[in-house]
Motif scaffolding. Sequence first.
Motif, PDB file in Angstrom:
ATOM      1  N   CYS A  93     -42.006 -41.956 -19.881  1.00  0.00           N
ATOM      2  CA  CYS A  93     -41.186 -43.004 -19.284  1.00  0.00           C
ATOM      3  C   CYS A  93     -41.170 -42.811 -17.775  1.00  0.00           C
ATOM      4  CB  CYS A  93     -39.761 -42.937 -19.837  1.00  0.00           C
ATOM      5  SG  CYS A  93     -38.637 -44.162 -19.116  1.00  0.00           S
ATOM      6  N   VAL A  94     -41.331 -43.899 -17.056  1.00  0.00           N
ATOM      7  CA  VAL A  94     -41.195 -43.881 -15.609  1.00  0.00           C
ATOM      8  C   VAL A  94     -39.891 -44.585 -15.266  1.00  0.00           C
ATOM      9  CG1 VAL A  94     -42.131 -44.765 -13.438  1.00  0.00           C
ATOM     10  CG2 VAL A  94     -43.654 -43.782 -15.149  1.00  0.00           C
ATOM     11  N   TYR A  95     -39.026 -43.887 -14.552  1.00  0.00           N
ATOM     12  CA  TYR A  95     -37.720 -44.410 -14.180  1.00  0.00           C
ATOM     13  C   TYR A  95     -37.698 -44.552 -12.664  1.00  0.00           C
ATOM     14  CZ  TYR A  95     -32.701 -45.203 -14.723  1.00  0.00           C
ATOM     15  OH  TYR A  95     -31.442 -45.760 -14.757  1.00  0.00           O
ATOM     16  N   VAL A  96     -37.701 -45.794 -12.183  1.00  0.00           N
ATOM     17  CA  VAL A  96     -37.658 -46.064 -10.748  1.00  0.00           C
ATOM     18  C   VAL A  96     -36.194 -46.154 -10.355  1.00  0.00           C
ATOM     19  CG1 VAL A  96     -38.354 -47.638  -8.906  1.00  0.00           C
ATOM     20  CG2 VAL A  96     -39.835 -47.329 -10.914  1.00  0.00           C
ATOM     21  N   SER A  97     -35.748 -45.202  -9.544  1.00  0.00           N
ATOM     22  CA  SER A  97     -34.336 -45.125  -9.182  1.00  0.00           C
ATOM     23  C   SER A  97     -34.136 -45.356  -7.693  1.00  0.00           C
ATOM     24  CB  SER A  97     -33.782 -43.744  -9.552  1.00  0.00           C
ATOM     25  OG  SER A  97     -32.447 -43.621  -9.102  1.00  0.00           O
ATOM     26  N   TYR A  98     -33.176 -46.189  -7.388  1.00  0.00           N
ATOM     27  CA  TYR A  98     -32.807 -46.431  -5.997  1.00  0.00           C
ATOM     28  C   TYR A  98     -31.509 -45.737  -5.628  1.00  0.00           C
ATOM     29  CZ  TYR A  98     -36.538 -49.701  -5.216  1.00  0.00           C
ATOM     30  OH  TYR A  98     -37.787 -50.247  -5.059  1.00  0.00           O
ATOM     31  N   ALA A  99     -30.858 -45.076  -6.568  1.00  0.00           N
ATOM     32  CA  ALA A  99     -29.585 -44.440  -6.269  1.00  0.00           C
ATOM     33  C   ALA A  99     -29.480 -43.039  -6.856  1.00  0.00           C
ATOM     34  CB  ALA A  99     -28.437 -45.312  -6.781  1.00  0.00           C
ATOM     35  N   ASP A 100     -29.774 -42.890  -8.138  1.00  0.00           N
ATOM     36  CA  ASP A 100     -29.603 -41.600  -8.802  1.00  0.00           C
ATOM     37  C   ASP A 100     -30.730 -40.638  -8.461  1.00  0.00           C
ATOM     38  OD1 ASP A 100     -27.213 -42.043 -10.273  1.00  0.00           O
ATOM     39  OD2 ASP A 100     -28.349 -43.245 -11.716  1.00  0.00           O
ATOM     40  N   PRO A 101     -30.383 -39.415  -8.066  1.00  0.00           N
ATOM     41  CA  PRO A 101     -31.427 -38.413  -7.861  1.00  0.00           C
ATOM     42  C   PRO A 101     -32.018 -37.974  -9.202  1.00  0.00           C
ATOM     43  CG  PRO A 101     -29.257 -37.446  -7.496  1.00  0.00           C
ATOM     44  CD  PRO A 101     -29.054 -38.913  -7.744  1.00  0.00           C
ATOM     45  N   GLU A 102     -33.217 -37.426  -9.142  1.00  0.00           N
ATOM     46  CA  GLU A 102     -33.919 -36.997 -10.353  1.00  0.00           C
ATOM     47  C   GLU A 102     -33.086 -36.022 -11.179  1.00  0.00           C
ATOM     48  OE1 GLU A 102     -38.128 -34.919 -11.700  1.00  0.00           O
ATOM     49  OE2 GLU A 102     -37.849 -35.550  -9.628  1.00  0.00           O
ATOM     50  N   SER A 103     -32.426 -35.063 -10.520  1.00  0.00           N
ATOM     51  CA  SER A 103     -31.639 -34.068 -11.250  1.00  0.00           C
ATOM     52  C   SER A 103     -30.529 -34.724 -12.067  1.00  0.00           C
ATOM     53  CB  SER A 103     -31.045 -33.034 -10.285  1.00  0.00           C
ATOM     54  OG  SER A 103     -30.227 -33.681  -9.319  1.00  0.00           O
ATOM     55  N   SER A 104     -29.899 -35.742 -11.505  1.00  0.00           N
ATOM     56  CA  SER A 104     -28.835 -36.456 -12.207  1.00  0.00           C
ATOM     57  C   SER A 104     -29.373 -37.186 -13.440  1.00  0.00           C
ATOM     58  CB  SER A 104     -28.171 -37.454 -11.260  1.00  0.00           C
ATOM     59  OG  SER A 104     -27.245 -38.266 -11.948  1.00  0.00           O
ATOM     60  N   ARG A 134     -37.731 -34.351 -25.524  1.00  0.00           N
ATOM     61  CA  ARG A 134     -38.786 -33.458 -25.039  1.00  0.00           C
ATOM     62  C   ARG A 134     -39.919 -34.246 -24.376  1.00  0.00           C
ATOM     63  NH1 ARG A 134     -35.195 -30.522 -25.620  1.00  0.00           N
ATOM     64  NH2 ARG A 134     -34.878 -28.970 -27.211  1.00  0.00           N
ATOM     65  N   GLY A 135     -39.673 -35.517 -24.128  1.00  0.00           N
ATOM     66  CA  GLY A 135     -40.703 -36.365 -23.546  1.00  0.00           C
ATOM     67  C   GLY A 135     -40.887 -36.109 -22.057  1.00  0.00           C
ATOM     68  N   ASN A 136     -41.749 -36.898 -21.453  1.00  0.00           N
ATOM     69  CA  ASN A 136     -42.055 -36.782 -20.037  1.00  0.00           C
ATOM     70  C   ASN A 136     -41.336 -37.895 -19.283  1.00  0.00           C
ATOM     71  OD1 ASN A 136     -43.147 -36.372 -17.532  1.00  0.00           O
ATOM     72  ND2 ASN A 136     -45.200 -37.035 -18.074  1.00  0.00           N
ATOM     73  N   LEU A 137     -40.263 -37.539 -18.583  1.00  0.00           N
ATOM     74  CA  LEU A 137     -39.515 -38.491 -17.766  1.00  0.00           C
ATOM     75  C   LEU A 137     -39.974 -38.325 -16.325  1.00  0.00           C
ATOM     76  CD1 LEU A 137     -37.212 -40.589 -17.437  1.00  0.00           C
ATOM     77  CD2 LEU A 137     -35.673 -38.660 -17.068  1.00  0.00           C
ATOM     78  N   ASN A 138     -40.686 -39.329 -15.817  1.00  0.00           N
ATOM     79  CA  ASN A 138     -41.165 -39.307 -14.442  1.00  0.00           C
ATOM     80  C   ASN A 138     -40.225 -40.171 -13.613  1.00  0.00           C
ATOM     81  OD1 ASN A 138     -42.596 -39.261 -12.055  1.00  0.00           O
ATOM     82  ND2 ASN A 138     -44.198 -40.627 -12.763  1.00  0.00           N
ATOM     83  N   VAL A 139     -39.498 -39.544 -12.695  1.00  0.00           N
ATOM     84  CA  VAL A 139     -38.534 -40.267 -11.869  1.00  0.00           C
ATOM     85  C   VAL A 139     -39.160 -40.539 -10.508  1.00  0.00           C
ATOM     86  CG1 VAL A 139     -36.253 -40.204 -10.788  1.00  0.00           C
ATOM     87  CG2 VAL A 139     -36.594 -39.196 -13.052  1.00  0.00           C
ATOM     88  N   ILE A 140     -39.143 -41.807 -10.123  1.00  0.00           N
ATOM     89  CA  ILE A 140     -39.628 -42.210  -8.809  1.00  0.00           C
ATOM     90  C   ILE A 140     -38.409 -42.543  -7.967  1.00  0.00           C
ATOM     91  CG2 ILE A 140     -40.945 -43.920  -7.516  1.00  0.00           C
ATOM     92  CD1 ILE A 140     -42.627 -44.340 -10.068  1.00  0.00           C
ATOM     93  N   ASN A 141     -38.208 -41.784  -6.901  1.00  0.00           N
ATOM     94  CA  ASN A 141     -37.109 -42.053  -5.986  1.00  0.00           C
ATOM     95  C   ASN A 141     -37.590 -43.110  -5.003  1.00  0.00           C
ATOM     96  OD1 ASN A 141     -35.252 -42.151  -3.915  1.00  0.00           O
ATOM     97  ND2 ASN A 141     -34.780 -39.977  -4.039  1.00  0.00           N
ATOM     98  N   ALA A 142     -37.199 -44.327  -5.233  1.00  0.00           N
ATOM     99  CA  ALA A 142     -37.705 -45.451  -4.450  1.00  0.00           C
ATOM    100  C   ALA A 142     -37.133 -45.503  -3.038  1.00  0.00           C
ATOM    101  CB  ALA A 142     -37.430 -46.758  -5.177  1.00  0.00           C
TER     102      ALA A 142
END
Length: 147
Positions: free
Chosen positions: A12-23, A36-44
């Motif tokens: 899953c790719v999660y494009v975030s404009y507010a939440d940091p990846e750690s959160s 146990r999946g792969n969560l890829n966070v993009i800090n936009a």
Amino acid sequence: MALKACSLKDKCVYVSYADPESSLREKIKVVTPEYRGNLNVINAMSGSVETVYSEIAEALSDDQLVVIDTVDAVFFGIKDESSIRPFLQLLYGSVKQKSVSMVLIAEGLNPVAEHVRFVSDAIISLNFESVLGQSVRAFTILGRYTC
């Protein structure tokens, strides 16, 4: 709800404009402790618009679930459809060629966001409603499918 959708996918790719990846990583553990999946966070906020669009297109071409949080942030400052046409073409072209899924979170702040409804499987619309004389946060799920 968007994180729950992510937890149902291996990637899953999660494009975030507010939440940091750690959160977001902490929150997904609360939603689905066994994830146990792969969560890829993009800090936009820290990247260029072109880079964010490129990563979205790459994720869609790799059949990953893409969550955009929020569509209003993506279109911040844009007031007309012609200004978002390249983004719409990117999303539509990526979505129609594959059996991929997108979840968009919208706060209803930017009317231009209405134009992306046709490319997503679900839109989580955040808004306020009056309950017992108080203004409270509410959400509506708009989807292609009815449960």
